[in-house]
Structure formats: structure tokens, C-alpha cells
Enzyme design. Sequence first.
Site, PDB file in Angstrom:
ATOM      1  N   TYR B  31      17.165   8.485  -4.122  1.00  0.00           N
ATOM      2  CA  TYR B  31      16.551   8.796  -5.418  1.00  0.00           C
ATOM      3  C   TYR B  31      15.028   8.646  -5.331  1.00  0.00           C
ATOM      4  O   TYR B  31      14.274   9.519  -5.787  1.00  0.00           O
ATOM      5  CB  TYR B  31      17.128   7.882  -6.501  1.00  0.00           C
ATOM      6  CG  TYR B  31      16.600   8.165  -7.890  1.00  0.00           C
ATOM      7  CD1 TYR B  31      17.006   9.298  -8.586  1.00  0.00           C
ATOM      8  CD2 TYR B  31      15.690   7.308  -8.505  1.00  0.00           C
ATOM      9  CE1 TYR B  31      16.525   9.562  -9.867  1.00  0.00           C
ATOM     10  CE2 TYR B  31      15.205   7.569  -9.775  1.00  0.00           C
ATOM     11  CZ  TYR B  31      15.621   8.696 -10.445  1.00  0.00           C
ATOM     12  OH  TYR B  31      15.136   8.954 -11.714  1.00  0.00           O
ATOM     13  N   ASP B  55      15.243   7.115 -19.870  1.00  0.00           N
ATOM     14  CA  ASP B  55      14.128   6.820 -18.955  1.00  0.00           C
ATOM     15  C   ASP B  55      12.823   7.042 -19.711  1.00  0.00           C
ATOM     16  O   ASP B  55      12.326   8.165 -19.756  1.00  0.00           O
ATOM     17  CB  ASP B  55      14.234   7.738 -17.742  1.00  0.00           C
ATOM     18  CG  ASP B  55      13.200   7.434 -16.664  1.00  0.00           C
ATOM     19  OD1 ASP B  55      12.306   6.609 -16.893  1.00  0.00           O
ATOM     20  OD2 ASP B  55      13.300   8.050 -15.591  1.00  0.00           O
ATOM     21  N   ASP B 116       5.449  -0.182 -12.338  1.00  0.00           N
ATOM     22  CA  ASP B 116       6.618  -0.942 -11.903  1.00  0.00           C
ATOM     23  C   ASP B 116       7.805  -0.522 -12.774  1.00  0.00           C
ATOM     24  O   ASP B 116       7.766  -0.677 -13.997  1.00  0.00           O
ATOM     25  CB  ASP B 116       6.371  -2.441 -12.065  1.00  0.00           C
ATOM     26  CG  ASP B 116       5.315  -2.953 -11.103  1.00  0.00           C
ATOM     27  OD1 ASP B 116       5.050  -2.289 -10.088  1.00  0.00           O
ATOM     28  OD2 ASP B 116       4.753  -4.034 -11.366  1.00  0.00           O
ATOM     29  N   ASP B 119      15.638   0.556 -12.236  1.00  0.00           N
ATOM     30  CA  ASP B 119      16.728   1.440 -12.658  1.00  0.00           C
ATOM     31  C   ASP B 119      18.077   0.757 -12.514  1.00  0.00           C
ATOM     32  O   ASP B 119      18.353   0.086 -11.515  1.00  0.00           O
ATOM     33  CB  ASP B 119      16.740   2.718 -11.792  1.00  0.00           C
ATOM     34  CG  ASP B 119      15.565   3.629 -12.107  1.00  0.00           C
ATOM     35  OD1 ASP B 119      14.876   3.390 -13.116  1.00  0.00           O
ATOM     36  OD2 ASP B 119      15.338   4.581 -11.347  1.00  0.00           O
TER      37      ASP B 119
END
Lengths: 145, 145
Positions: B31, B55, B116, B119
Amino acid sequence: MTDLPEMASGMLGDATQGVPGAHIRDVFKRYGEAHSAGDVDAILALFADDAVVRDPANAPEHRGKSALRAFFEAGIEASGGPIAMTLEGNVRIAGNEGAAAYIVRTINSSPVFRVDTLDVMTFNEQGLIAQMIAYWGPENFQQEG
Amino acid sequence: MTDLPEMASGMLGDATQGVPGAHIRDVFKRYGEAHSAGDVDAILALFADDAVVRDPANAPEHRGKSALRAFFEAGIEASGGPIAMTLEGNVRIAGNEGAAAYIVRTINSSPVFRVDTLDVMTFNEQGLIAQMIAYWGPENFQQEG
């Protein structure tokens, strides 16, 4: 705080609302310190009365302070006493949620184990942890000594 | 994998079931690499057709591959091209969920920003990402140059 580039202001929406980031960072720090001291009262003081914890994420939930007390006390007992729990990297903050990696070491066990963990905490309006989900599993253990 | 101490085997339950940890770690690595290459097809290949992404975590969700394609393409465009996205620390694995911190740098912007992020990915039985929630916000930006 840095002035944000255009990409960020477009994606973030209302991310600047909610619990102050400095408070969230402080709770993550104090959570690790309270574990390191084996101070269950200090751990519980960070949580709302009806808080929910899944630790690890794929285990049944613990709900409410008396269940949390039993859970944290059992964890300390199973580890032979307090563990050393320190943040790895910065706390990530999205509105009223924070996420950060920890490195945990058993202090009183032989051998010593290092466990890489990661906690996602959701805060209520009073700045207390309403939900905590901890990510770790067998593959995150390393024997150190 | 290290033999687990008693504390772990008691807490972990069925944590050893599910998607192989090596696969989850590989998806986290790929990813980041796909983002670094600006390769949206490679990003999307990691997701289930009906995958849901938030996100950051406090933004509206994106559901399904065409929505995800639009979202990731817009992110690359807003960043002036690909970003450099590398793991910070080990991937934490709890059953069919993985969690890890990333450090992201804008490559083509001036100034350069470090962000920073972190996930949490939930995997389906085929090893595809069914849900991804990204934790980051304004306080996770640092201007670097």
C-alpha cells in the site's frame, strides 16, 4: 501547528473540531505511564464510566469500569507485575479519535518479551476514553532475553 | 514466531485464526509502495470491490472501487503528484485486522510536508482490504523544507 497545504484543508473537513489534540496526546502518554507503574486506578481515571475496550481487537469486549478494572488487573497479574509501555512515534489525531503505536516490555518475566501494540482511542466530550481498541497478536511478540 | 508466554495465550483467544499475518504485513508494505509510485491501479488491487475507506477517520466514507479511485486520484492531484509513504514500526496484527503507522512526505510540493498517518485495515477471507480507516489530522503535519 503548521499552516496546512491545500491538499490537507480539502481532505480534513471538520477535523479541527472536538477534543484538543494536546489532551489526546497527553492521555496516550499517561496511559503508558500508568501501565508502567502498574497503577490500575490511574489507568481507569482515563476512561468514561461506560467505556468499551477490546484488547486485542478480535477478543470479546469489556464494558464499564468494573469490567475494565478486572481486565487490567488480570493483565498485570499474568505479566508478573507492571509492564513497561512506551509510545513508538507520534500520536495520530483525527477529530475526537487518537491512534498510536506502543512498545511494551514485560519487566518481571523470564524471558523478557517485547510486544508491539497499537491503540485507537475514541474520546467523549469530557475528554475521557469512551472506546479503546488495541491491535496486537501472536506475531507481535519477540523474546528478548 | 516466538512461543507465547502464558499472559498472551490467555488473552489472545482465536487471534491465530484468519488471514495470514505475512499477507497482512505485505499488503501494508505494498500500500505504501503503490502510493509512492502514484500507481492508483496497484492501490485499488489491494481492496475488495465493496471496500469502505474513511481517510481521515472523521471524514465521510468512500465506498466501492469507483469511489476509491476518485478519492485516491484526487489525493495525488492535490499533492502535486505521488507522495512518499513508508511504514513506521511493525505492522500490528489482530486476527483479520492489521494496524500500522506510516510517515508520508509530499514529494512535489514546495514546501515539503511530512504527515504522520496510521491505518487500520480489516481484511476479508480473500485477503483483500474490506475496510480501511486512516488516522491523521492537522496536528500531524510538519513543514520540512
